[in-house]
Design a protein around this motif. Structure first.
Motif, PDB file in Angstrom:
ATOM      1  N   ASN A  63     -23.820 -19.054  37.394  1.00  0.00           N
ATOM      2  CA  ASN A  63     -22.592 -19.464  36.413  1.00  0.00           C
ATOM      3  C   ASN A  63     -21.843 -19.150  35.322  1.00  0.00           C
ATOM      4  O   ASN A  63     -21.587 -20.222  34.725  1.00  0.00           O
ATOM      5  CB  ASN A  63     -23.963 -20.201  34.900  1.00  0.00           C
ATOM      6  N   CYS A  64     -21.488 -17.870  35.316  1.00  0.00           N
ATOM      7  CA  CYS A  64     -20.489 -17.795  34.683  1.00  0.00           C
ATOM      8  C   CYS A  64     -19.096 -18.368  35.234  1.00  0.00           C
ATOM      9  O   CYS A  64     -18.587 -18.495  36.090  1.00  0.00           O
ATOM     10  CB  CYS A  64     -20.012 -16.197  35.464  1.00  0.00           C
ATOM     11  N   LEU A  65     -18.438 -18.761  33.791  1.00  0.00           N
ATOM     12  CA  LEU A  65     -16.846 -18.784  33.897  1.00  0.00           C
ATOM     13  C   LEU A  65     -16.162 -18.111  34.673  1.00  0.00           C
ATOM     14  O   LEU A  65     -15.264 -18.723  35.732  1.00  0.00           O
ATOM     15  CB  LEU A  65     -16.623 -19.498  32.672  1.00  0.00           C
ATOM     16  N   THR A  66     -16.023 -16.631  34.323  1.00  0.00           N
ATOM     17  CA  THR A  66     -15.078 -16.171  34.861  1.00  0.00           C
ATOM     18  C   THR A  66     -15.917 -15.168  35.162  1.00  0.00           C
ATOM     19  O   THR A  66     -15.883 -14.022  35.486  1.00  0.00           O
ATOM     20  CB  THR A  66     -13.787 -15.641  33.745  1.00  0.00           C
ATOM     21  N   PRO A  67     -16.405 -14.834  36.699  1.00  0.00           N
ATOM     22  CA  PRO A  67     -16.202 -14.252  36.997  1.00  0.00           C
ATOM     23  C   PRO A  67     -16.039 -13.041  37.910  1.00  0.00           C
ATOM     24  O   PRO A  67     -14.253 -12.830  38.064  1.00  0.00           O
ATOM     25  CB  PRO A  67     -17.060 -14.489  38.176  1.00  0.00           C
ATOM     26  N   PRO A  72     -21.370 -11.302  37.574  1.00  0.00           N
ATOM     27  CA  PRO A  72     -20.969 -12.037  35.661  1.00  0.00           C
ATOM     28  C   PRO A  72     -20.015 -11.338  34.592  1.00  0.00           C
ATOM     29  O   PRO A  72     -19.744 -10.287  34.663  1.00  0.00           O
ATOM     30  CB  PRO A  72     -22.499 -12.084  35.044  1.00  0.00           C
ATOM     31  N   CYS A  73     -18.943 -11.811  34.699  1.00  0.00           N
ATOM     32  CA  CYS A  73     -18.022 -11.538  33.483  1.00  0.00           C
ATOM     33  C   CYS A  73     -18.613 -10.872  31.981  1.00  0.00           C
ATOM     34  O   CYS A  73     -18.171  -9.496  31.854  1.00  0.00           O
ATOM     35  CB  CYS A  73     -17.129 -12.140  32.793  1.00  0.00           C
ATOM     36  N   GLY A  74     -19.656 -11.568  31.726  1.00  0.00           N
ATOM     37  CA  GLY A  74     -21.029 -10.834  30.189  1.00  0.00           C
ATOM     38  C   GLY A  74     -19.946 -11.020  28.716  1.00  0.00           C
ATOM     39  O   GLY A  74     -20.697 -10.764  27.738  1.00  0.00           O
ATOM     40  N   ARG A  75     -18.900 -12.033  28.850  1.00  0.00           N
ATOM     41  CA  ARG A  75     -18.543 -12.599  27.666  1.00  0.00           C
ATOM     42  C   ARG A  75     -18.179 -13.743  27.225  1.00  0.00           C
ATOM     43  O   ARG A  75     -18.759 -14.425  26.514  1.00  0.00           O
ATOM     44  CB  ARG A  75     -17.053 -11.916  27.863  1.00  0.00           C
ATOM     45  N   CYS A  76     -17.982 -14.080  28.935  1.00  0.00           N
ATOM     46  CA  CYS A  76     -17.783 -15.974  28.438  1.00  0.00           C
ATOM     47  C   CYS A  76     -19.049 -16.965  28.078  1.00  0.00           C
ATOM     48  O   CYS A  76     -20.376 -16.079  27.598  1.00  0.00           O
ATOM     49  CB  CYS A  76     -17.588 -17.226  29.751  1.00  0.00           C
ATOM     50  N   ASP A  77     -18.930 -17.848  27.318  1.00  0.00           N
ATOM     51  CA  ASP A  77     -20.281 -18.922  26.299  1.00  0.00           C
ATOM     52  C   ASP A  77     -21.370 -18.798  27.829  1.00  0.00           C
ATOM     53  O   ASP A  77     -22.227 -18.639  27.147  1.00  0.00           O
ATOM     54  CB  ASP A  77     -19.254 -20.048  26.359  1.00  0.00           C
ATOM     55  N   ARG A  78     -21.345 -18.338  28.848  1.00  0.00           N
ATOM     56  CA  ARG A  78     -22.273 -19.281  29.751  1.00  0.00           C
ATOM     57  C   ARG A  78     -23.054 -17.830  29.807  1.00  0.00           C
ATOM     58  O   ARG A  78     -25.233 -17.753  29.794  1.00  0.00           O
ATOM     59  CB  ARG A  78     -21.675 -19.785  31.457  1.00  0.00           C
ATOM     60  N   CYS A  79     -22.492 -16.436  29.921  1.00  0.00           N
ATOM     61  CA  CYS A  79     -22.670 -15.317  29.969  1.00  0.00           C
ATOM     62  C   CYS A  79     -24.076 -15.035  28.723  1.00  0.00           C
ATOM     63  O   CYS A  79     -25.063 -14.867  28.996  1.00  0.00           O
ATOM     64  CB  CYS A  79     -21.701 -14.103  29.914  1.00  0.00           C
ATOM     65  N   ALA A  80     -22.580 -15.487  27.554  1.00  0.00           N
ATOM     66  CA  ALA A  80     -23.311 -14.339  26.433  1.00  0.00           C
ATOM     67  C   ALA A  80     -25.013 -15.869  26.028  1.00  0.00           C
ATOM     68  O   ALA A  80     -25.937 -15.491  25.675  1.00  0.00           O
ATOM     69  CB  ALA A  80     -22.084 -15.352  24.789  1.00  0.00           C
TER      70      ALA A  80
HETATM   71 ZN   LIG Z   1     -18.945 -15.118  32.146  1.00  0.00          ZN
END
Ligand SMILES: [Zn+2]
Length: 540
Positions: A63-67, A72-80
């Motif tokens: 689901n990450c916006l910027t994998p 996962p990026c760990g920073r985007c809204d979805r990750c957060a």
């Molecule tokens: Zn992310």
């Protein structure tokens, strides 16, 4: 600021941070990068090794916006949102408490709706083996035709209890127990980051006590740090984890060589003085013996024994034969079962030490009996005939019959040993059990070529003991053997299917036909020794 426990603070956020499971994380990363993810995964393995953590990373990754290269990026809204447990499209279900068919029906209805925020809905079902049968059936319907936006991660510590129909719909990952070396390395990294003083001996004690579980190792480390007020040194670890000192185990093994009854009682006294728990001690003995057998099998460099202890282990290995180690392991396993049943733990430990001190004599005795049997039975060298049923513990007189098989030879012959004789029920189920028993030795040997030490463990410490309704019951003589059996469950099923057809397993702790514990108590050399030298009497 409140203290965050280490297990939580250092829960892996990326596939690359998951300790000791590269065969899983690599495959998942590749699946994501090549857009070839399966819709259902079965994550099996012991507790605390990263099953749920990996499922959560997968949920964020899809689901990450910027994998970033699959992670996962760990920073985007979805990750957060996912990290805070607010993600609407990631659903975690604990099957232990939500195991009814209604719970799963609810899931089935919801799964068809498109994801609310992200691209994919991820269902993480913990302890999936706890689902009821109707719930499994409902789940199966969903797994047969999953909507393209849905992914299922079914985690379980007990894959044998998951129906074959579900298993065949899943891509399966077997998480392994993390080695003591990997755990110690992970703890070292964390302590360095936290700037907490530590020494390697402490990490070794904690890593061994954690028994393959990263989660357990971190909570132990937390306890050690809290107890010491901010360090993780050897003495801190000993005080908290109750170090089962290696020398105390090695001294018990030394009895096999010294045959010193005096040393056996001295050691027993010392263990009592130190307040060592008999059960912990016996389980520790089993672990040490298994390590020693491993060294004999694959060499010291392929074990995770710390560098500075290798010489000590090699020293012990040189003095004790494989047959003696196997015999000692059987004695420990029998003692563990008795101690677990609370049959006077202190005395059981004492008896175990005395038996170790008289081990060679008993090995020789069983060999002698064997040879006598061969001499009187037939002129041709056929296997010894089955012996009459006697008690498996050798002390109680009433337990179920478990006749004595041929004892393990000092130098194992290249041809497979005759399978132990175990009474089997009549009829089709009896036939299946007999087939399973006939195949056991051969299958274990074949598995040993692929999975080496585990298969050797179950070969000596497990045996098929029952068959009913398509379920083969295999008894294991200790928890370590049971664990090895479970880990090999899939491979065992594959090996058994040509002979038995589709088969489920029921793995249990329980007596197996052993080499000596099933003699009448007064014939047991150790008991004899107690009677002769100390005037002991048998109390039935
Ligand atoms: Zn992310």
């Amino acid at each position: 600021m409140s203290y965050v426990v280490l297990a939580r603070k250092y829960r892996p956020q990326f596939f690359r941070d998951v300790v000791g499971q590269p065969h899983v994380t690599k495959t998942l990363l590749n699946g994501i990068l090549q857009q070839r993810l399966a819709h259902a995964y079965l994550l099996s393995g012991p507790r605390g090794v990263g099953k749920t953590t990996t499922a959560r990373i997968l949920a964020r990754a899809v689901n990450c916006l910027t994998p970033e290269q699959g992670e996962p990026c760990g920073r985007c809204d979805r990750c957060a949102a996912a990290l805070d447990g607010r993600a609407m499209d990631v659903l975690e279900i604990d099957a232990a408490s939500n195991n009814s068919v209604d719970d799963i029906r609810e899931l089935r209805n919801a799964v068809n709706y498109a994801p609310i925020e992200g691209r994919a809905k991820v269902y993480i079902v913990d302890e999936v083996h706890m689902l009821s049968k109707p719930a499994f059936n409902a789940l199966l319907k969903t797994l047969e035709e999953p909507p393209s936006h849905a992914y299922f991660c079914l985690a379980t510590t007990n894959p044998q209890s998951v129906p074959q129909t579900i298993l065949s719909r899943c891509q399966r990952f077997d998480f392994r127990r993390v080695s003591a070396g990997e755990i110690a390395g992970h703890l070292r990294l964390i302590l360095s980051k936290e700037a907490i003083p530590f020494d390697d001996a402490a990490l070794d004690i904690i890593a061994r006590k954690a028994d393959g579980s990263i989660r357990d190792s971190l909570s132990l480390l937390d306890q050690v740090i809290a107890f010491s007020g901010g360090t993780a040194l050897r003495q801190d670890a000993v005080d908290v984890a109750g170090d089962l000192r290696l020398d105390l185990h090695f001294r018990a093994l030394g009895l096999i060589e010294s045959h010193s009854l005096a040393d056996a009682f001295l050691l027993d006294e010392e263990l009592a003085k130190l307040g060592v728990d008999p059960q912990d001690y016996i389980i520790g003995m089993e672990e040490q013996i298994i390590l020693l057998l491993q060294i004999k099998g694959v060499g010291v460099d392929r074990t995770d024994i710390p560098m500075d202890l290798k010489a000590d282990y090699l020293h012990v290995v040189e003095k004790i034969s494989e047959a003696e180690l196997v015999r000692a392991l059987q004695l420990c396993a029998a003692a563990e079962i008795d101690v677990r049943r609370n049959f006077n733990p202190r005395v059981r430990l004492q008896l175990l030490l005395v038996k170790l001190a008289s081990l060679e004599r008993s090995v020789q005795l069983t060999e002698l009996i064997e040879r006598l049997g061969r001499a009187t039975s037939a002129p041709t060298p056929t296997p010894a005939p089955p012996k009459p049923p006697v008690s498996p513990t050798g002390i109680t007189g009433s337990a179920q019959p478990a006749p004595k098989p041929t004892p393990a030879p000092q130098n194992p012959a290249p041809t497979p040993a005759a399978p132990p004789f175990v009474p089997t029920p009549a009829g089709a189920d009896g036939d299946q059990l007999r087939k399973a028993q006939d195949e056991w030795e051969r299958i274990c040997r074949r598995l040993a070529e692929k999975h080496n030490s585990r298969a050797n463990l179950i070969r000596f410490g497990g045996y098929p003991m029952g068959y009913a309704n398509g379920v083969l019951r295999i008894n294991f003589m200790s928890s370590s053997h049971l664990e090895a059996g479970r880990a090999l469950g899939g491979a065992l099923r594959d090996e058994y299917s040509p002979a038995l057809g589709p088969v489920q397993f029921d793995f249990q702790l329980g007596p197996i036909p052993s080499t000596a514990d099933d003699k009448p108590p007064e014939e047991d050399p150790a008991v004899k020794l107690l009677m002769d030298k100390l005037g002991a009497r048998l109390v039935q």
